[in-house]
Design an enzyme around this catalytic site. Sequence first.
Site, mmCIF file in Angstrom:
data_model
loop_
_atom_site.group_PDB
_atom_site.id
_atom_site.type_symbol
_atom_site.label_atom_id
_atom_site.label_comp_id
_atom_site.label_asym_id
_atom_site.label_seq_id
_atom_site.Cartn_x
_atom_site.Cartn_y
_atom_site.Cartn_z
ATOM 1 N N ARG A 1 0.848 -1.199 0.000
ATOM 2 C CA ARG A 1 0.000 0.000 0.000
ATOM 3 C C ARG A 1 0.880 1.244 0.000
ATOM 4 N NH1 ARG A 1 -4.553 0.067 4.419
ATOM 5 N NH2 ARG A 1 -5.257 1.801 3.117
ATOM 6 N N CYS B 1 -1.402 6.159 9.067
ATOM 7 C CA CYS B 1 -1.742 4.866 8.455
ATOM 8 C C CYS B 1 -2.846 5.133 7.453
ATOM 9 C CB CYS B 1 -2.142 3.854 9.516
ATOM 10 S SG CYS B 1 -3.551 4.383 10.536
#
Length: 275
Positions: free
Chosen positions: A172, A230
């Site tokens: 990611r 995050c």
Amino acid sequence: MEFLISAAELAAAPVPPVLLDVRYRMGGPYGQGEYAKGHIPGARYVDLDAELAAPPGAAGRHPLPDAGEFGAAMRRAGVGADTDVVVYDDWNGWGPARAWWLLRWAGHRRVRVLDGGLAAWRAAGQPLSTEEPPPGEGDFVPRPGGMPVVDAEGAAALARRGLLLDARAPERYRGEVEPIDPVAGHIPGAVNAPTTANAAPDGTFLPAAELAARFTALGADGSTEVGVYCGSGVSAAHQILALAEAGIPAALYPGSWSEWVSDPSRPVTTGPAGP
């Protein structure tokens, strides 16, 4: 105060703490249903989406909750100004870390995470209960400001002058996949530090010395400011807990990637970190 508590320490506590069951699995079963099947005796369920976050929007998928509403939720859960609190889950510790961080941000310092969660409790031979206690009568009143935060502008600046850690999975971070948010990649200058590397295979945190070595290798050597983000500010709290265990203070970017990409004018980088 220490930030973690073992199952043995919890079972032997002379005065039972307030127990918060914060089960949350991204894309998994609803936490309250899992709680109803069996939880640590005396624990009350806390809903991460409804009680530990504001509704999703431009500020991200899990914005910080309104302080007043958060305080009301904690009082219902039995949290008092001077009570010891222990939080746990049955997954990877992200939900409890979010509760730990929020309580400390709101001024409550006597909160710990059950190291290894429900699995550690069961492995220690401790019982579960299906009995749900009545709502608590806590008196905790939030006083925000107990933990450092940065906004999008602050996160970008921190990536330039200090160390901004991206707690998501490497793929990611590199922008190879993005299963949740509309844009893939990372904040320019951020360094990838997957949250999953904070724990041993049994779900307990690595020893403090190993965590310190890990973060030192990433650039958190005590000489620079550290921030963490995050996807939505949940797993980043786990990273901040790991950093705290290593003796390293760090700021949270609560909006994280989900807020960052809500503004198309903000830059995005893909691929591995540069030299």
